[in-house]
Design an enzyme around this catalytic site. Structure first.
Site, PDB file in Angstrom:
ATOM      1  N   ARG A  66       0.749  -1.169  -0.023  1.00 21.70           N
ATOM      2  CA  ARG A  66      -0.102   0.089  -0.101  1.00 21.70           C
ATOM      3  C   ARG A  66       0.959   1.376   0.060  1.00 21.70           C
ATOM      4  O   ARG A  66       0.320   2.363   0.267  1.00 21.70           O
ATOM      5  CB  ARG A  66      -0.986  -0.025   1.156  1.00 21.70           C
ATOM      6  CG  ARG A  66      -1.873  -1.215   1.223  1.00 21.70           C
ATOM      7  CD  ARG A  66      -2.839  -1.173   0.185  1.00 21.70           C
ATOM      8  NE  ARG A  66      -3.787  -2.236   0.253  1.00 21.70           N
ATOM      9  CZ  ARG A  66      -4.360  -3.223  -0.682  1.00 21.70           C
ATOM     10  NH1 ARG A  66      -3.731  -2.918  -1.813  1.00 21.70           N
ATOM     11  NH2 ARG A  66      -4.904  -4.067  -0.340  1.00 21.70           N
ATOM     12  N   ASP A 306      -1.512 -13.242  -0.756  1.00 17.34           N
ATOM     13  CA  ASP A 306      -2.113 -12.134  -1.219  1.00 17.34           C
ATOM     14  C   ASP A 306      -2.909 -11.171  -0.050  1.00 17.34           C
ATOM     15  O   ASP A 306      -3.904 -10.705  -0.020  1.00 17.34           O
ATOM     16  CB  ASP A 306      -3.579 -12.653  -2.121  1.00 17.34           C
ATOM     17  CG  ASP A 306      -4.192 -11.464  -2.922  1.00 17.34           C
ATOM     18  OD1 ASP A 306      -3.631 -10.457  -2.854  1.00 17.34           O
ATOM     19  OD2 ASP A 306      -5.052 -11.799  -3.568  1.00 17.34           O
TER      20      ASP A 306
END
Ligand code: DOR
Ligand code: ZN
Length: 424
Positions: A66, A306
């Site tokens: 992120r 993931d």
């Protein structure tokens, strides 16, 4: 120097399985030998691994950190700390940041941040198309020079067969894997989980398994056309696995990864709670059975988490409005031990392969415990009982469906470049 004593060394590359001491000198493994036989200089730090497994450093080839742009959900610092807690010594971060990692300056930014703030190695994945918009091909060669290890428009598929062909042609000449988020976007439109009895009961729009497998079929054929290295990310459907099995039997350079949530949970487990919302969605019972068979028979190359953090303000909303994705680092090993090893489906050695040499091979790398190799090791217990409490996670986000779950077995020490970066 660091001496790891009396651990059971499991090294898939050399098929070593035995109690050995391992000596590390900074970046490299110096030597292995029978317990008590290695000559360690005075002042050597000692880690007693009695009763524990010593494996090559785990690699997670599919994660979201992120940064840049969504630092309220995760940063390279917090994400790599969570990775280290989960036993991972290297992570491949997907390019769906803000801005997208579609050029060398973003790649360099990520690598610079990782050098300063990262607990583990960070190997960026570059976007296939500019902004991952699926229109123009990204500056892949420039990103390769800057340090990317693969290419993906993850979050979405590569938009068209035409663009996918172009990306594969390009990546073939650069020897980079194309890591596909396989999805027919039109077929998936508006869906938030797998189509079936449960989606109907919950009143949520579902997508069929073919959403994924038609895209896998497209890409396998393009891999044959181009000769590219194609890697299917977070493969969830039986029909997709059959495509990969077929491609492998034809000698194509096709690989795939499976996530712990897809080999553990199914659509029937979905509750009206966005912690059960991810893409691809939890699949049908028969898909999970097929994934377990593929993990056992070698069709599946890697376990990838993931890890997809989303801050509570975004995720703790109605199912339809929440973003796709769940945390993955800290529960990956526990779920693999429980679902794959304890259940008797695969050996401990095969599980270690799925976390180490398997993902390394997808990236065109090697991973082994031998003198001269990088001093990255994952030391774990198969017996230690513990409870995952997401409130204690180093991650900035809390979106795990496994909060409160009891596990048997966990990482005990994560060692990167000869340094203990996490220890229980
Ligand atoms: O669940 C998912 N989350 N699937 C994706 O493809 C993207 C990811 C994310 O970025 O949150
Ligand atoms: Zn994806």
């Amino acid at each position: 120097m660091l001496l790891i004593k009396n651990g059971r060394v499991l090294d898939p590359a050399s098929k070593t399985d035995g109690v050995l001491d391992v000596l590390l000198d900074g970046e490299k493994i110096t030597e292995l030998g029978p317990p008590g036989k290695l000559l360690a200089p005075p002042g050597t730090e000692v880690f007693d691994a009695s009763g524990l497994i010593v494996a090559p450093g785990f690699i997670d080839i599919h994660v979201h950190l992120r940064e840049p742009g969504q630092e309220s959900s995760e940063t390279i610092e917090t994400g790599t700390r969570a990775a280290a807690r989960g036993g991972f010594t290297a992570v491949c971060c997907m390019p769906n940041t803000k801005p997208v990692n579609d050029n060398a300056s973003v790649t360099r930014f990520i690598l610079d941040r990782a050098r300063v703030a990262g607990s583990v190695r960070v190997w960026p994945i570059g976007a296939a198309s500019v902004g991952s918009k699926g229109e123009a091909i990204a500056e892949i060669a420039g990103m390769k020079d800057a340090g990317i290890v693969g290419v993906s428009d993850d979050g979405r598929p590569i938009s068209t067969a035409k663009l996918a062909r172009q990306v594969m042609d390009y990546c073939r000449s650069l020897d980079l894997p194309v890591m596909e988020h396989a999805e027919d976007v039109a077929l998936a439109a508006g869906a938030v989980m797998r189509e079936g009895v449960t989606s109907t009961r919950l009143g949520l729009r579902g997508m069929p398994a073919a959403t994924e497998s038609v895209c896998v079929a497209r890409d396998v054929q393009l891999a044959e056309l181009t000769g590219a290295r194609l890697h299917i990310a977070h493969l969830s459907a039986k029909a997709s696995l059959e495509q990969v099995r077929w491609a492998k039997s034809r000698g194509l350079r096709v690989s795939c990864e499976v996530t712990p949530h897809h080999f553990t949970l199914i659509d029937e487990d979905v509750q009206y709670d966005a912690r059960f919302k991810m893409n691809p969605p939890l699949a049908a019972r028969e898909d999970r059975e097929a994934l377990l068979a593929g993990l056992a028979d070698g069709t599946v190359d890697a376990i990838a988490s993931d890890h997809a953090p989303h801050e509570p303000a975004l995720k703790d909303v109605e199912f339809d409005r929440a973003p796709f994705g769940i945390l993955g680092f800290e529960t990956a090993l526990g779920l693999a031990l429980e679902q794959l090893v304890e259940s008797g489906r695969i050996s401990l050695m095969r599980m270690v392969e799925l976390f180490t040499t398997g993902p390394a091979r997808v990236l065109g790398m090697e991973r082994r415990i031998a003198s001269g190799q990088p001093a990255d090791l994952t030391i774990f217990s198969t017996a230690e009982a513990w409870t995952y409490e997401v409130k204690n996670s180093p991650s900035k986000s809390r979106n795990s469906p496994f909060d409160g779950r009891d596990f048997k077995g966990r990482p005990m020490a994560t060692i990167v470049a000869g340094r203990v970066v996490d220890k229980q």
